[in-house]
Design an enzyme around this catalytic site. Structure first.
Site, PDB file in Angstrom:
ATOM      1  N   SER B  38      56.103  49.095  75.491  1.00 34.73           N
ATOM      2  CA  SER B  38      56.848  50.335  75.652  1.00 34.73           C
ATOM      3  C   SER B  38      57.966  50.463  74.633  1.00 34.73           C
ATOM      4  CB  SER B  38      57.420  50.427  77.059  1.00 34.73           C
ATOM      5  OG  SER B  38      58.541  49.612  77.188  1.00 34.73           O
ATOM      6  N   LYS B  91      64.925  49.326  77.682  1.00 32.78           N
ATOM      7  CA  LYS B  91      64.753  50.664  77.109  1.00 32.78           C
ATOM      8  C   LYS B  91      65.979  51.002  76.265  1.00 32.78           C
ATOM      9  CE  LYS B  91      60.865  52.005  79.127  1.00 32.78           C
ATOM     10  NZ  LYS B  91      60.442  50.696  79.520  1.00 32.78           N
TER      11      LYS B  91
END
Lengths: 187, 184
Positions: B38, B91
């Site tokens: 990701s 993230k």
């Protein structure tokens, strides 16, 4: 002439020896002082580490004040013992008084009671002082619904919605101050 | 007797080291592995399908930022997933409280509430982030990723990248291609 020289040599040798000895002695003294200081520091560091681990993983005292938990906790400030084991293994359920990191301000901690866990349907009065209407909400996955015991003066899930389980930092189980209220917190 | 003494010493030493290690990793810095694509190409730039078993990057996570909770957009952070408290995710912060964010799929504009932040992965195709679960509370943040420490050829600081730079498609494909070729 020769005698003199030998004497000189001898003297200088002895002198340097003496200086060496003194130096060694003072070095040794210094070394022991430094060693002792390092030993002390290590002991203190170990103690602080132990304190940190106990505070974060086993149990820690917390000062709680404010009107939001009124019938259960006093307005002026209670000291609670909070344990940090059960929220890590997921054994926190409805009725438990928990310490939660505020979703509005991450530097602040809230003490509230869990009303519903994931999947529960919660009925609540958004404005109990003025109206009798209630709303209901379903708690999403991985979240809990927290509410203060004093619904009239509490900022909780009725305002900011369900909070993620990861924000729970501990479960209060024992009140240690004031002394006449010493005892377990009931569910 | 000597044997018992030895065992006792080993237990004592390992206990002490364990406590010191836990304290350092809680308060100052820790090293964590990164799984999943990701955050590719920042971490794990080699695609899973091409190279078979993936060798994850190891990153250094510093915790000093947790004292004040001061972050800036572009920081890479580690946080507990809001859906599952046992899971931690990495993230990039896109927006801070008070900012307006446009979501790409629905073209909505959302205001990030107080005490929350908007996080997105660098690889929008396979990333579960604020686009699916909304802004996350800052209390879930566990640390800021500052360096890649393993594998050795990728050691280096993690640079801040702003979403404006990400929207430049030619630039990003170029860097991606370069990184990929250097590994094959």
């Amino acid at each position: 002439m020769d005698d003199n020289k030998i004497d000189d040599d001898h003297f200088s040798k002895r002198f340097t020896e003496k200086v060496h000895c003194e130096k060694r002695a003072s070095m040794g003294q210094w070394r022991s002082v430094v060693k002792e200081a390092i030993d002390r520091t290590v002991i203190i560091a170990k103690f602080l580490c132990l304190l940190h681990v106990t505070n974060n993983y086993i149990c820690s005292p917390t000062l709680v004040y404010g009107p939001s938990m009124l019938p259960t906790l006093n307005l002026t400030g209670d000291v609670l013992l909070a344990e940090h084991v059960s929220h890590r293994v997921g054994r926190v359920g409805p009725g438990d008084v928990v310490l939660v990191r505020s979703p509005r301000n991450p530097r602040k901690m809230l003490t509230k009671r869990i009303v519903g866990v994931e999947g529960d349907k919660v009925n609540f009065y958004p404005d109990p002082a003025n109206s009798n209407q209630y709303q209901s909400a379903v708690v999403p996955k991985g979240h809990v619904w927290i509410q203060g015991d004093n619904v009239y003066a509490s900022r909780d899930s009725r305002h900011f919605g369900p909070v993620p389980y990861g924000l729970i930092e501990g479960k209060a189980f024992l009140r240690v101050w004031p002394p006449d209220c010493f005892g377990r917190l009931d569910q | 007797m000597a044997n018992r003494n030895l065992v006792w010493n080993v237990v004592k030493k390992s206990f002490t080291f364990g406590i010191i290690g836990v304290t350092i990793s809680d308060r100052y810095a820790s090293v964590v592995p990164i799984r999943g694509a990701s955050m590719s190409p920042t971490f794990n730039p080699i695609a899973t399908s091409l190279t078979g078993p993936m060798t994850g990057d190891y990153v250094l996570v510093e915790k000093f930022c947790l004292e004040k909770y001061k972050f800036s957009p572009g920081d890479v952070i580690v946080y507990r997933s809001p859906c599952n408290y046992k899971e931690k995710q990495v993230k990039r912060i896109i927006a801070l409280p008070g900012d307006w964010v446009g979501t790409r799929q629905t073209y909505d504009v959302v205001k990030v509430p107080e005490g929350h932040c908007w996080v997105e992965g660098d690889n929008p195709e396979c990333s579960m982030d604020s686009r699916s679960f909304g802004p996350i509370p800052m209390g879930l943040i566990q640390g800021r990723v500052s360096h890649i420490v393993w594998p050795p050829q990728r050691i280096g600081a993690v640079e801040k990248k702003y979403p404006q730079g990400e929207s430049n498609p030619t630039n990003s494909t170029k860097t991606q291609g370069r990184e990929r070729s250097s590994f094959s």
